[in-house]
Design a protein around this motif. Structure first.
Motif, PDB file in Angstrom:
ATOM      1  N   ALA A 146      41.754  93.655  -5.853  1.00 53.51           N
ATOM      2  CA  ALA A 146      40.335  93.323  -5.684  1.00 53.51           C
ATOM      3  C   ALA A 146      39.573  93.634  -6.968  1.00 53.51           C
ATOM      4  O   ALA A 146      38.713  92.850  -7.394  1.00 53.51           O
ATOM      5  N   ASP A 147      39.880  94.754  -7.618  1.00 50.40           N
ATOM      6  CA  ASP A 147      39.234  95.091  -8.894  1.00 50.40           C
ATOM      7  C   ASP A 147      39.547  94.049  -9.953  1.00 50.40           C
ATOM      8  O   ASP A 147      38.681  93.650 -10.732  1.00 50.40           O
ATOM      9  N   THR A 148      40.799  93.614  -9.988  1.00 58.54           N
ATOM     10  CA  THR A 148      41.197  92.585 -10.956  1.00 58.54           C
ATOM     11  C   THR A 148      40.429  91.284 -10.710  1.00 58.54           C
ATOM     12  O   THR A 148      39.903  90.671 -11.638  1.00 58.54           O
ATOM     13  N   LEU A 149      40.332  90.878  -9.450  1.00 56.38           N
ATOM     14  CA  LEU A 149      39.611  89.642  -9.129  1.00 56.38           C
ATOM     15  C   LEU A 149      38.124  89.778  -9.418  1.00 56.38           C
ATOM     16  O   LEU A 149      37.488  88.821  -9.860  1.00 56.38           O
ATOM     17  N   ARG A 150      37.564  90.971  -9.186  1.00 59.47           N
ATOM     18  CA  ARG A 150      36.148  91.184  -9.521  1.00 59.47           C
ATOM     19  C   ARG A 150      35.937  91.051 -11.020  1.00 59.47           C
ATOM     20  O   ARG A 150      34.951  90.477 -11.467  1.00 59.47           O
ATOM     21  N   SER A 151      36.859  91.597 -11.810  1.00 57.73           N
ATOM     22  CA  SER A 151      36.762  91.488 -13.266  1.00 57.73           C
ATOM     23  C   SER A 151      36.849  90.031 -13.691  1.00 57.73           C
ATOM     24  O   SER A 151      36.088  89.572 -14.537  1.00 57.73           O
ATOM     25  N   GLU A 152      37.805  89.294 -13.104  1.00 55.51           N
ATOM     26  CA  GLU A 152      37.932  87.862 -13.438  1.00 55.51           C
ATOM     27  C   GLU A 152      36.682  87.099 -13.025  1.00 55.51           C
ATOM     28  O   GLU A 152      36.211  86.237 -13.751  1.00 55.51           O
ATOM     29  N   LEU A 153      36.145  87.440 -11.854  1.00 56.72           N
ATOM     30  CA  LEU A 153      34.922  86.783 -11.376  1.00 56.72           C
ATOM     31  C   LEU A 153      33.778  87.067 -12.332  1.00 56.72           C
ATOM     32  O   LEU A 153      33.021  86.163 -12.695  1.00 56.72           O
ATOM     33  N   HIS A 154      33.681  88.289 -12.791  1.00 58.44           N
ATOM     34  CA  HIS A 154      32.631  88.647 -13.745  1.00 58.44           C
ATOM     35  C   HIS A 154      32.802  87.877 -15.055  1.00 58.44           C
ATOM     36  O   HIS A 154      31.848  87.365 -15.611  1.00 58.44           O
ATOM     37  N   ALA A 155      34.044  87.782 -15.535  1.00 59.22           N
ATOM     38  CA  ALA A 155      34.307  87.062 -16.787  1.00 59.22           C
ATOM     39  C   ALA A 155      33.975  85.580 -16.647  1.00 59.22           C
ATOM     40  O   ALA A 155      33.350  84.988 -17.525  1.00 59.22           O
ATOM     41  N   VAL A 156      34.374  84.979 -15.536  1.00 59.13           N
ATOM     42  CA  VAL A 156      34.091  83.547 -15.318  1.00 59.13           C
ATOM     43  C   VAL A 156      32.585  83.330 -15.199  1.00 59.13           C
ATOM     44  O   VAL A 156      32.032  82.388 -15.754  1.00 59.13           O
ATOM     45  N   THR A 157      31.913  84.244 -14.487  1.00 63.88           N
ATOM     46  CA  THR A 157      30.454  84.120 -14.333  1.00 63.88           C
ATOM     47  C   THR A 157      29.767  84.264 -15.686  1.00 63.88           C
ATOM     48  O   THR A 157      28.858  83.507 -16.015  1.00 63.88           O
ATOM     49  N   ALA A 158      30.211  85.214 -16.503  1.00 65.42           N
ATOM     50  CA  ALA A 158      29.627  85.403 -17.829  1.00 65.42           C
ATOM     51  C   ALA A 158      29.860  84.174 -18.697  1.00 65.42           C
ATOM     52  O   ALA A 158      28.966  83.729 -19.408  1.00 65.42           O
ATOM     53  N   ALA A 159      31.068  83.605 -18.624  1.00 68.33           N
ATOM     54  CA  ALA A 159      31.359  82.390 -19.401  1.00 68.33           C
ATOM     55  C   ALA A 159      30.495  81.231 -18.936  1.00 68.33           C
ATOM     56  O   ALA A 159      29.994  80.454 -19.746  1.00 68.33           O
ATOM     57  N   TRP A 160      30.299  81.157 -17.645  1.00 71.15           N
ATOM     58  CA  TRP A 160      29.471  80.074 -17.112  1.00 71.15           C
ATOM     59  C   TRP A 160      28.036  80.230 -17.582  1.00 71.15           C
ATOM     60  O   TRP A 160      27.418  79.285 -18.025  1.00 71.15           O
ATOM     61  N   HIS A 161      27.502  81.479 -17.548  1.00 76.37           N
ATOM     62  CA  HIS A 161      26.145  81.724 -18.022  1.00 76.37           C
ATOM     63  C   HIS A 161      26.021  81.429 -19.507  1.00 76.37           C
ATOM     64  O   HIS A 161      25.019  80.863 -19.955  1.00 76.37           O
ATOM     65  N   ALA A 162      27.051  81.781 -20.268  1.00 75.81           N
ATOM     66  CA  ALA A 162      27.024  81.503 -21.705  1.00 75.81           C
ATOM     67  C   ALA A 162      27.015  80.000 -21.952  1.00 75.81           C
ATOM     68  O   ALA A 162      26.297  79.514 -22.815  1.00 75.81           O
ATOM     69  N   ALA A 163      27.817  79.250 -21.182  1.00 79.49           N
ATOM     70  CA  ALA A 163      27.858  77.785 -21.335  1.00 79.49           C
ATOM     71  C   ALA A 163      26.508  77.189 -20.953  1.00 79.49           C
ATOM     72  O   ALA A 163      26.035  76.268 -21.606  1.00 79.49           O
ATOM     73  N   GLU A 164      25.890  77.710 -19.908  1.00 77.38           N
ATOM     74  CA  GLU A 164      24.574  77.227 -19.503  1.00 77.38           C
ATOM     75  C   GLU A 164      23.555  77.495 -20.608  1.00 77.38           C
ATOM     76  O   GLU A 164      22.764  76.633 -20.953  1.00 77.38           O
ATOM     77  N   HIS A 165      23.603  78.715 -21.178  1.00 81.04           N
ATOM     78  CA  HIS A 165      22.696  79.089 -22.252  1.00 81.04           C
ATOM     79  C   HIS A 165      22.924  78.196 -23.470  1.00 81.04           C
ATOM     80  O   HIS A 165      21.985  77.713 -24.074  1.00 81.04           O
ATOM     81  N   GLN A 166      24.189  77.965 -23.794  1.00 81.57           N
ATOM     82  CA  GLN A 166      24.513  77.124 -24.943  1.00 81.57           C
ATOM     83  C   GLN A 166      24.068  75.677 -24.692  1.00 81.57           C
ATOM     84  O   GLN A 166      23.557  75.036 -25.572  1.00 81.57           O
ATOM     85  N   ARG A 167      24.243  75.184 -23.487  1.00 81.89           N
ATOM     86  CA  ARG A 167      23.840  73.820 -23.171  1.00 81.89           C
ATOM     87  C   ARG A 167      22.323  73.693 -23.269  1.00 81.89           C
ATOM     88  O   ARG A 167      21.801  72.716 -23.787  1.00 81.89           O
ATOM     89  N   LYS A 168      21.593  74.701 -22.841  1.00 81.91           N
ATOM     90  CA  LYS A 168      20.123  74.655 -22.906  1.00 81.91           C
ATOM     91  C   LYS A 168      19.633  74.671 -24.330  1.00 81.91           C
ATOM     92  O   LYS A 168      18.611  74.090 -24.651  1.00 81.91           O
ATOM     93  N   HIS A 169      20.351  75.308 -25.230  1.00 79.24           N
ATOM     94  CA  HIS A 169      19.922  75.413 -26.603  1.00 79.24           C
ATOM     95  C   HIS A 169      20.541  74.359 -27.504  1.00 79.24           C
ATOM     96  O   HIS A 169      20.271  74.317 -28.693  1.00 79.24           O
ATOM     97  N   ALA A 170      21.404  73.524 -26.931  1.00 77.39           N
ATOM     98  CA  ALA A 170      22.055  72.491 -27.747  1.00 77.39           C
ATOM     99  C   ALA A 170      21.129  71.345 -27.991  1.00 77.39           C
ATOM    100  O   ALA A 170      20.208  71.057 -27.360  1.00 77.39           O
TER     101      ALA A 170
END
Length: 176
Positions: free
Chosen positions: A152-176
């Motif tokens: 469960a800890d591993t999946l939470r970490s992966e979920l956090h990483a995927v969520t962070a990547a998604w937020h970064a992509a959203e931020h990058q798309r907004k500033h592109a």
């Protein structure tokens, strides 16, 4: 542009030549000629300016169309990526829910086993074999709980990483 400059130079030479001649008639003719040549030079300059502006506008329109195509491609790529991230996020959340349910079940089983062990411990020595079996179940359940918590800890970490990547992509798309 060089033709317009030549006409203005010709007009200036005509006026200078007429002024040197000293005749009012020649000066008047030179003045009229200078006005006509100046008007022709202005018209040529204006025509060239309009042509250059039209060409520049065409270039900007072509460039705008190219940027629009790029924007549409990037928007489609962003939409695909967002869909993939959401699908992975949903899978991770479902896996996390399943693991949490399994963890909860294992904890309940462990608690039940522990209560059962305590009840068995208070019983007579005749039930010693049952007590050993129950302790083995508790140990197995605790091991499973530890494994499920780690997973469960591993999946939470992966979920956090995927969520962070998604937020970064959203931020990058907004500033592109």
């Amino acid at each position: 542009m060089t033709v317009a400059v030549g006409l203005i130079v010709l007009a200036a030479l005509a006026v200078v030549g007429a002024a040197l001649s000293g005749s009012w008639l020649v000066v008047t003719i030179a003045a009229v000629l200078s006005v006509v040549l100046g008007a022709a030079a202005t018209r040529i300059t204006h025509t060239e300016l309009v042509e250059s502006r039209v060409a520049a506008a065409k270039d900007r329109a072509i460039q705008a169309k190219a940027y629009l195509l790029i924007h549409e491609e990037r928007s489609a790529e962003d939409a695909d990526y967002l869909q993939q991230v959401r699908a992975r996020l949903a899978e991770r959340e479902q896996s996390l829910d399943e693991l949490e349910q399994a963890l909860s079940l294992s904890q309940r089983r462990a608690a039940t086993s522990l209560r059962s062990r305590n009840a068995e411990g208070r019983r007579a020595a005749a039930l010693e074999a049952k007590l050993v079996e129950t302790e083995a179940l508790v140990a197995a359940d605790r091991l499973r709980i530890a494994e499920l918590e780690a997973e469960a800890d591993t999946l939470r970490s992966e979920l956090h990483a995927v969520t962070a990547a998604w937020h970064a992509a959203e931020h990058q798309r907004k500033h592109a």
